[in-house]
Design a protein around this motif. Structure first.
Motif, mmCIF file in Angstrom:
data_model
loop_
_atom_site.group_PDB
_atom_site.id
_atom_site.type_symbol
_atom_site.label_atom_id
_atom_site.label_comp_id
_atom_site.label_asym_id
_atom_site.label_seq_id
_atom_site.Cartn_x
_atom_site.Cartn_y
_atom_site.Cartn_z
ATOM 1 N N GLN A 22 0.826 -1.203 0.000
ATOM 2 C CA GLN A 22 0.000 0.000 0.000
ATOM 3 C C GLN A 22 0.864 1.257 0.000
ATOM 4 O OE1 GLN A 22 -2.679 0.114 3.335
ATOM 5 N NE2 GLN A 22 -3.808 1.860 2.554
ATOM 6 N N LEU A 23 1.947 1.259 0.778
ATOM 7 C CA LEU A 23 2.864 2.395 0.812
ATOM 8 C C LEU A 23 3.528 2.596 -0.543
ATOM 9 C CD1 LEU A 23 4.425 4.603 2.320
ATOM 10 C CD2 LEU A 23 6.033 2.835 3.063
ATOM 11 N N ARG A 24 3.976 1.512 -1.161
ATOM 12 C CA ARG A 24 4.615 1.595 -2.482
ATOM 13 C C ARG A 24 3.651 2.166 -3.516
ATOM 14 N NH1 ARG A 24 5.774 -3.567 -3.159
ATOM 15 N NH2 ARG A 24 3.912 -3.926 -4.391
ATOM 16 N N ASP A 25 2.390 1.727 -3.475
ATOM 17 C CA ASP A 25 1.386 2.250 -4.404
ATOM 18 C C ASP A 25 1.135 3.738 -4.172
ATOM 19 O OD1 ASP A 25 1.178 -0.297 -5.426
ATOM 20 O OD2 ASP A 25 -0.718 -0.756 -4.419
ATOM 21 N N ALA A 26 1.064 4.149 -2.908
ATOM 22 C CA ALA A 26 0.828 5.563 -2.588
ATOM 23 C C ALA A 26 2.006 6.422 -3.028
ATOM 24 C CB ALA A 26 0.587 5.730 -1.083
ATOM 25 N N GLU A 27 3.228 5.921 -2.820
ATOM 26 C CA GLU A 27 4.415 6.670 -3.253
ATOM 27 C C GLU A 27 4.429 6.812 -4.769
ATOM 28 O OE1 GLU A 27 7.443 4.286 -1.389
ATOM 29 O OE2 GLU A 27 7.578 5.638 0.341
ATOM 30 N N GLY A 28 4.007 5.776 -5.486
ATOM 31 C CA GLY A 28 3.921 5.857 -6.942
ATOM 32 C C GLY A 28 2.906 6.896 -7.383
ATOM 33 N N ALA A 29 1.770 6.931 -6.700
ATOM 34 C CA ALA A 29 0.737 7.915 -7.033
ATOM 35 C C ALA A 29 1.234 9.332 -6.768
ATOM 36 C CB ALA A 29 -0.530 7.636 -6.224
ATOM 37 N N ILE A 30 1.975 9.516 -5.701
ATOM 38 C CA ILE A 30 2.534 10.838 -5.386
ATOM 39 C C ILE A 30 3.500 11.280 -6.480
ATOM 40 C CG2 ILE A 30 4.077 12.065 -3.799
ATOM 41 C CD1 ILE A 30 2.719 10.461 -1.527
ATOM 42 N N GLU A 31 4.340 10.387 -6.964
ATOM 43 C CA GLU A 31 5.290 10.715 -8.031
ATOM 44 C C GLU A 31 4.556 11.128 -9.302
ATOM 45 O OE1 GLU A 31 8.627 11.129 -7.973
ATOM 46 O OE2 GLU A 31 8.313 10.905 -5.813
ATOM 47 N N VAL A 32 3.476 10.410 -9.632
ATOM 48 C CA VAL A 32 2.688 10.757 -10.819
ATOM 49 C C VAL A 32 2.087 12.151 -10.657
ATOM 50 C CG1 VAL A 32 0.593 10.177 -12.112
ATOM 51 C CG2 VAL A 32 2.201 8.379 -11.482
ATOM 52 N N GLY A 64 4.161 19.427 -12.468
ATOM 53 C CA GLY A 64 5.259 20.048 -13.212
ATOM 54 C C GLY A 64 4.887 20.312 -14.650
ATOM 55 N N ILE A 65 4.194 19.391 -15.280
ATOM 56 C CA ILE A 65 3.768 19.550 -16.672
ATOM 57 C C ILE A 65 2.725 20.656 -16.794
ATOM 58 C CG2 ILE A 65 2.539 18.414 -18.565
ATOM 59 C CD1 ILE A 65 3.921 15.784 -17.656
#
Length: 71
Positions: free
Chosen positions: A51-61, A67-68
């Motif tokens: 769950q933490l890994r998924d949340a960190e991925g969502a934050i990066e996106v 930025g875009i």
């Protein structure tokens, strides 16, 4: 029934059945099998890490999209 008949009936290998019986007689607990977790605590830890890994991925996106969009 013999051990081989029981293992065939269950759809598992005879060696797996022997291992489970040995584990149960030594510890009084059933094994959970390979690929599974040794305890509910380990299973919960793995779930929380996922769950933490998924949340960190969502934050990066989201950071990349901000930025875009800010350009």
């Amino acid at each position: 029934m013999t051990m081989n008949e029981i293992s065939k009936n269950l759809g598992i290998g005879a060696s797996t059945l022997h291992k489970w019986i040995k584990l149960f007689t030594e510890t009084g607990e059933f094994g959970r099998g390979s690929g599974n977790f040794a305890s509910d605590k380990d299973k919960e830890i793995a779930r929380l890490k996922r769950q933490l890994r998924d949340a960190e991925g969502a934050i990066e996106v989201l950071k990349k999209s901000i930025g875009i969009l800010s350009k």
